[in-house]
Motif scaffolding. Sequence first.
Motif, PDB file in Angstrom:
ATOM      1  N   MET A   1      -6.399   6.217  -4.925  1.00 23.47           N
ATOM      2  CA  MET A   1      -6.531   5.281  -3.826  1.00 23.47           C
ATOM      3  C   MET A   1      -5.181   5.079  -3.126  1.00 23.47           C
ATOM      4  N   LYS A   2      -4.127   5.000  -3.926  1.00 22.94           N
ATOM      5  CA  LYS A   2      -2.798   4.814  -3.352  1.00 22.94           C
ATOM      6  C   LYS A   2      -2.410   6.025  -2.497  1.00 22.94           C
ATOM      7  N   ASP A   3      -2.733   7.228  -2.968  1.00 27.30           N
ATOM      8  CA  ASP A   3      -2.414   8.437  -2.197  1.00 27.30           C
ATOM      9  C   ASP A   3      -3.177   8.471  -0.881  1.00 27.30           C
ATOM     10  N   ILE A   4      -4.444   8.121  -0.922  1.00 30.13           N
ATOM     11  CA  ILE A   4      -5.245   8.089   0.311  1.00 30.13           C
ATOM     12  C   ILE A   4      -4.635   7.089   1.286  1.00 30.13           C
ATOM     13  N   HIS A   5      -4.290   5.922   0.781  1.00 30.73           N
ATOM     14  CA  HIS A   5      -3.688   4.885   1.622  1.00 30.73           C
ATOM     15  C   HIS A   5      -2.370   5.370   2.231  1.00 30.73           C
ATOM     16  N   SER A   6      -1.574   6.059   1.448  1.00 31.34           N
ATOM     17  CA  SER A   6      -0.288   6.556   1.937  1.00 31.34           C
ATOM     18  C   SER A   6      -0.456   7.654   2.968  1.00 31.34           C
ATOM     19  N   TYR A   7      -1.325   8.624   2.704  1.00 30.11           N
ATOM     20  CA  TYR A   7      -1.506   9.731   3.654  1.00 30.11           C
ATOM     21  C   TYR A   7      -2.210   9.281   4.928  1.00 30.11           C
ATOM     22  N   TRP A   8      -3.161   8.375   4.805  1.00 28.56           N
ATOM     23  CA  TRP A   8      -3.851   7.876   5.995  1.00 28.56           C
ATOM     24  C   TRP A   8      -2.874   7.107   6.882  1.00 28.56           C
ATOM     25  N   ALA A   9      -1.860   6.498   6.273  1.00 25.70           N
ATOM     26  CA  ALA A   9      -0.861   5.747   7.030  1.00 25.70           C
ATOM     27  C   ALA A   9      -0.114   6.643   8.012  1.00 25.70           C
ATOM     28  N   TYR A  10       0.130   7.898   7.631  1.00 22.06           N
ATOM     29  CA  TYR A  10       0.776   8.835   8.563  1.00 22.06           C
ATOM     30  C   TYR A  10      -0.087   9.032   9.801  1.00 22.06           C
ATOM     31  N   LEU A  11      -1.385   9.165   9.592  1.00 22.41           N
ATOM     32  CA  LEU A  11      -2.313   9.333  10.708  1.00 22.41           C
ATOM     33  C   LEU A  11      -2.332   8.082  11.584  1.00 22.41           C
ATOM     34  N   VAL A  12      -2.383   6.930  10.966  1.00 18.95           N
ATOM     35  CA  VAL A  12      -2.390   5.671  11.716  1.00 18.95           C
ATOM     36  C   VAL A  12      -1.128   5.550  12.554  1.00 18.95           C
ATOM     37  N   LEU A  13       0.011   5.802  11.952  1.00 16.51           N
ATOM     38  CA  LEU A  13       1.273   5.704  12.693  1.00 16.51           C
ATOM     39  C   LEU A  13       1.322   6.689  13.857  1.00 16.51           C
TER      40      LEU A  13
END
Length: 140
Positions: A1-13
């Motif tokens: 879950m933490k990895d998904i949250h971290s990688y999705w953050a790149y997309l959001v930014l």
Amino acid sequence: MKDIHSYWAYLVLAILIFAVFNAITGVVKKRTFTDKDLRIGLFALIVSHIQLLIGLGWYFMSDAYKLLKEDAASVMSDSGMRLLSVEHPIMMILAIVLITIGWSKHKKKTESIAKFKTFAIFYGIALLLILSRIPWSNWF
């Protein structure tokens, strides 16, 4: 879950930066607000809300939340733990609220410049809040 949250953050930014840049250039160049501009703003709204859901799921499973429930005083005295347990979640929720308000307000505007300004202001402030409370040490 933490990895998904971290990688999705790149997309959001990336999308949020693009949306803010698009809005600022729309204001500066006095462009007409098109369907493409609408979709950019909508996509930024959608990916940021998905990130919020992923983040909330991760937060309530994390050690930071458990420690905050058990010993709030020690969490608040440690700046790193305070960032992960309190500051990051609150600022991210506030940023998503601003993005949502910006999306809602732009729909009521009739002029292109007003639509672009609304996105630039609300999405821009949200972007600054997000950048200010990302736990950068955990990212790299």
